[in-house]
Design a protein around this motif. Structure first.
Motif, PDB file in Angstrom:
ATOM      1  N   ARG A   1       0.834  -1.205   0.000  1.00 26.91           N
ATOM      2  CA  ARG A   1       0.000   0.000   0.000  1.00 26.91           C
ATOM      3  C   ARG A   1       0.862   1.245   0.000  1.00 26.91           C
ATOM      4  N   GLY A   2       0.396   2.238  -0.766  1.00 27.06           N
ATOM      5  CA  GLY A   2       0.989   3.574  -0.718  1.00 27.06           C
ATOM      6  C   GLY A   2      -0.066   4.571  -0.298  1.00 27.06           C
ATOM      7  N   GLU A   3       0.281   5.490   0.613  1.00 25.51           N
ATOM      8  CA  GLU A   3      -0.669   6.476   1.118  1.00 25.51           C
ATOM      9  C   GLU A   3      -0.035   7.866   1.112  1.00 25.51           C
ATOM     10  N   LEU A   4      -0.863   8.864   0.815  1.00 35.40           N
ATOM     11  CA  LEU A   4      -0.462  10.259   0.932  1.00 35.40           C
ATOM     12  C   LEU A   4      -1.393  10.920   1.941  1.00 35.40           C
ATOM     13  N   LYS A   5      -0.815  11.459   3.012  1.00 39.82           N
ATOM     14  CA  LYS A   5      -1.610  12.108   4.056  1.00 39.82           C
ATOM     15  C   LYS A   5      -1.297  13.599   4.104  1.00 39.82           C
ATOM     16  N   GLU A   6      -2.337  14.379   4.351  1.00 43.94           N
ATOM     17  CA  GLU A   6      -2.188  15.806   4.619  1.00 43.94           C
ATOM     18  C   GLU A   6      -2.898  16.069   5.938  1.00 43.94           C
ATOM     19  N   GLY A   7      -2.195  16.682   6.895  1.00 38.41           N
ATOM     20  CA  GLY A   7      -2.793  16.831   8.203  1.00 38.41           C
ATOM     21  C   GLY A   7      -2.324  18.050   8.965  1.00 38.41           C
ATOM     22  N   PHE A   8      -2.820  18.158  10.189  1.00 37.42           N
ATOM     23  CA  PHE A   8      -2.544  19.292  11.073  1.00 37.42           C
ATOM     24  C   PHE A   8      -2.215  18.759  12.450  1.00 37.42           C
ATOM     25  N   ILE A   9      -1.200  19.348  13.086  1.00 35.63           N
ATOM     26  CA  ILE A   9      -0.790  18.962  14.431  1.00 35.63           C
ATOM     27  C   ILE A   9      -0.749  20.205  15.307  1.00 35.63           C
ATOM     28  N   ASP A  10      -1.353  20.104  16.503  1.00 30.21           N
ATOM     29  CA  ASP A  10      -1.349  21.194  17.473  1.00 30.21           C
ATOM     30  C   ASP A  10      -0.855  20.630  18.801  1.00 30.21           C
ATOM     31  N   MET A  11       0.329  21.074  19.226  1.00 31.36           N
ATOM     32  CA  MET A  11       0.901  20.606  20.492  1.00 31.36           C
ATOM     33  C   MET A  11       1.090  21.801  21.424  1.00 31.36           C
ATOM     34  N   GLN A  12       0.302  21.830  22.496  1.00 31.70           N
ATOM     35  CA  GLN A  12       0.329  22.927  23.458  1.00 31.70           C
ATOM     36  C   GLN A  12       1.070  22.571  24.740  1.00 31.70           C
ATOM     37  N   ASN A  13       1.586  21.349  24.831  1.00 36.11           N
ATOM     38  CA  ASN A  13       2.217  20.915  26.077  1.00 36.11           C
ATOM     39  C   ASN A  13       3.458  20.066  25.791  1.00 36.11           C
ATOM     40  N   ILE A  14       4.454  20.674  25.146  1.00 42.58           N
ATOM     41  CA  ILE A  14       5.698  19.981  24.825  1.00 42.58           C
ATOM     42  C   ILE A  14       6.661  20.151  26.000  1.00 42.58           C
ATOM     43  N   ARG A  15       7.115  19.051  26.564  1.00 42.59           N
ATOM     44  CA  ARG A  15       8.059  19.123  27.682  1.00 42.59           C
ATOM     45  C   ARG A  15       9.436  19.540  27.169  1.00 42.59           C
ATOM     46  N   THR A  16      10.020  20.571  27.789  1.00 47.29           N
ATOM     47  CA  THR A  16      11.333  21.054  27.355  1.00 47.29           C
ATOM     48  C   THR A  16      12.415  20.852  28.405  1.00 47.29           C
ATOM     49  N   SER A  17      12.036  20.446  29.612  1.00 47.00           N
ATOM     50  CA  SER A  17      13.003  20.120  30.657  1.00 47.00           C
ATOM     51  C   SER A  17      12.293  19.222  31.667  1.00 47.00           C
ATOM     52  N   PRO A  18      13.014  18.612  32.606  1.00 43.01           N
ATOM     53  CA  PRO A  18      12.348  17.795  33.626  1.00 43.01           C
ATOM     54  C   PRO A  18      11.371  18.593  34.499  1.00 43.01           C
ATOM     55  N   ALA A  19      11.526  19.924  34.561  1.00 37.34           N
ATOM     56  CA  ALA A  19      10.617  20.759  35.346  1.00 37.34           C
ATOM     57  C   ALA A  19       9.293  20.913  34.615  1.00 37.34           C
ATOM     58  N   ILE A  20       8.191  20.627  35.296  1.00 34.62           N
ATOM     59  CA  ILE A  20       6.868  20.675  34.669  1.00 34.62           C
ATOM     60  C   ILE A  20       6.530  22.076  34.168  1.00 34.62           C
ATOM     61  N   VAL A  21       7.056  23.097  34.815  1.00 36.35           N
ATOM     62  CA  VAL A  21       6.727  24.471  34.435  1.00 36.35           C
ATOM     63  C   VAL A  21       7.301  24.847  33.077  1.00 36.35           C
ATOM     64  N   ASP A  22       8.351  24.150  32.648  1.00 40.74           N
ATOM     65  CA  ASP A  22       8.989  24.459  31.365  1.00 40.74           C
ATOM     66  C   ASP A  22       8.293  23.714  30.235  1.00 40.74           C
ATOM     67  N   LYS A  23       7.794  24.431  29.249  1.00 39.21           N
ATOM     68  CA  LYS A  23       7.121  23.780  28.125  1.00 39.21           C
ATOM     69  C   LYS A  23       7.183  24.656  26.876  1.00 39.21           C
ATOM     70  N   ALA A  24       6.817  24.059  25.759  1.00 39.44           N
ATOM     71  CA  ALA A  24       6.748  24.773  24.485  1.00 39.44           C
ATOM     72  C   ALA A  24       5.409  24.487  23.828  1.00 39.44           C
ATOM     73  N   GLN A  25       5.037  25.367  22.907  1.00 46.30           N
ATOM     74  CA  GLN A  25       3.787  25.233  22.172  1.00 46.30           C
ATOM     75  C   GLN A  25       4.048  25.505  20.701  1.00 46.30           C
ATOM     76  N   GLN A  26       3.429  24.694  19.829  1.00 45.18           N
ATOM     77  CA  GLN A  26       3.544  24.935  18.398  1.00 45.18           C
ATOM     78  C   GLN A  26       2.420  24.220  17.660  1.00 45.18           C
ATOM     79  N   HIS A  27       2.121  24.674  16.450  1.00 43.96           N
ATOM     80  CA  HIS A  27       1.217  23.945  15.561  1.00 43.96           C
ATOM     81  C   HIS A  27       1.701  24.136  14.128  1.00 43.96           C
TER      82      HIS A  27
END
Length: 269
Positions: A224-250
């Motif tokens: 099988r071959g597939e072509l996908k077009e999609g959208f990703i929204d990440m509002q809670n990316i961990r950037t360090s072991p500290a929970i307060v540190d995070k990143a957001q992107q879409h």
């Protein structure tokens, strides 16, 4: 007329139905991403980088890295298992294991504040800024894991065009589908003097539409071959072991998959 209808009914009854079939596949993908704004927040910083470029990361092809059971999750991979609820429609669950790598040594703009006593401390307002690896390393390389459910319509191309090939030997189906799911990346992030983070975490959601072709041989084996077009929204990316540190992107993504699999029908119609 009655004779014709009776004959057609017998033919339809004799024709193999996909209903009740179960399939599973494994394969690989290439992926592309649009530029995105990435916001970083923590106890002593809150800033955004604009139009950040990223790309996927392909593993060099080799029997060991692509087919060794211990190492097969290292490349960008796809796994899916599905069930046909009727002759044309299947519902499936799968993991699209993509990789997202921010391009190093790129020029961008920065807005916000950094108050940590480092050389980057300051207040920024759309200032030109050069990203280097001393300032930021930002990857979802183990990976950008899109765990999703899809519904797909399958249509027999050969039957549609009245091409007379034995269906027990070869079938060709078009695919049209839609899916949605969660992003559980293992992000590899280092922000200048912060401790590196590399942990699986729930970061957001995504959805995608797809088209494709499936070639089935001897009723059970397929490519099988597939072509996908999609959208990703990440509002809670961990950037360090500290929970307060995070990143957001879409961002939007394009994914090209090539997979192989098997189909079984454990319960007869």
């Amino acid at each position: 007329m009655i004779t014709s209808l009776t004959s057609n009914a017998k033919e339809d009854k004799a024709e193999k139905s996909n209903k009740g079939s179960i399939y599973a596949f494994w394969g690989w993908n290439r992926s592309w991403y649009t530029n995105s704004d990435i916001r970083f927040t923590g106890s002593n910083y809150d800033f955004e980088l604009n139009d950040v470029q990223a790309k996927d990361r392909q593993s060099t092809f080799g029997l060991d890295s692509y087919f060794n059971p211990v190492r097969i999750t290292i490349p960008q991979t796809n796994f899916r298992i599905g069930y046909f609820i009727n002759n044309n429609i299947d519902i499936s669950f799968g993991v699209d294991h993509m990789k997202y790598v921010m391009v190093q040594e790129q020029n961008t703009q920065i807005s916000g504040t950094i108050n940590d006593g480092s050389i980057y401390e300051g207040t920024y307002a759309q200032d030109d800024f050069a990203i280097n690896k001393e300032f930021l390393q930002f990857e979802h390389t183990d990976g950008l894991n899109y765990i999703n459910v899809e519904i797909t319509r399958n249509d027999d191309v050969l039957k549609f065009f009245k091409i007379n090939l034995h269906p027990d030997k070869i079938q060709v189906n078009t695919l049209l589908g839609f899916g949605l799911g969660a992003l559980i990346p293992k992000s590899n992030v280092t922000l200048w003097n912060n401790e590196r983070n590399d942990h699986f975490h729930f970061a957001g959601y995504g959805f995608a539409g797809k088209v494709g072709l499936t070639f089935t041989f001897f009723k059970h084996l397929f490519f099988r071959g597939e072509l996908k077009e999609g959208f990703i929204d990440m509002q809670n990316i961990r950037t360090s072991p500290a929970i307060v540190d995070k990143a957001q992107q879409h961002f939007f993504f394009t994914e090209l998959d090539f997979v192989f699999g098997i189909t079984i029908q454990p319960f007869k119609n």
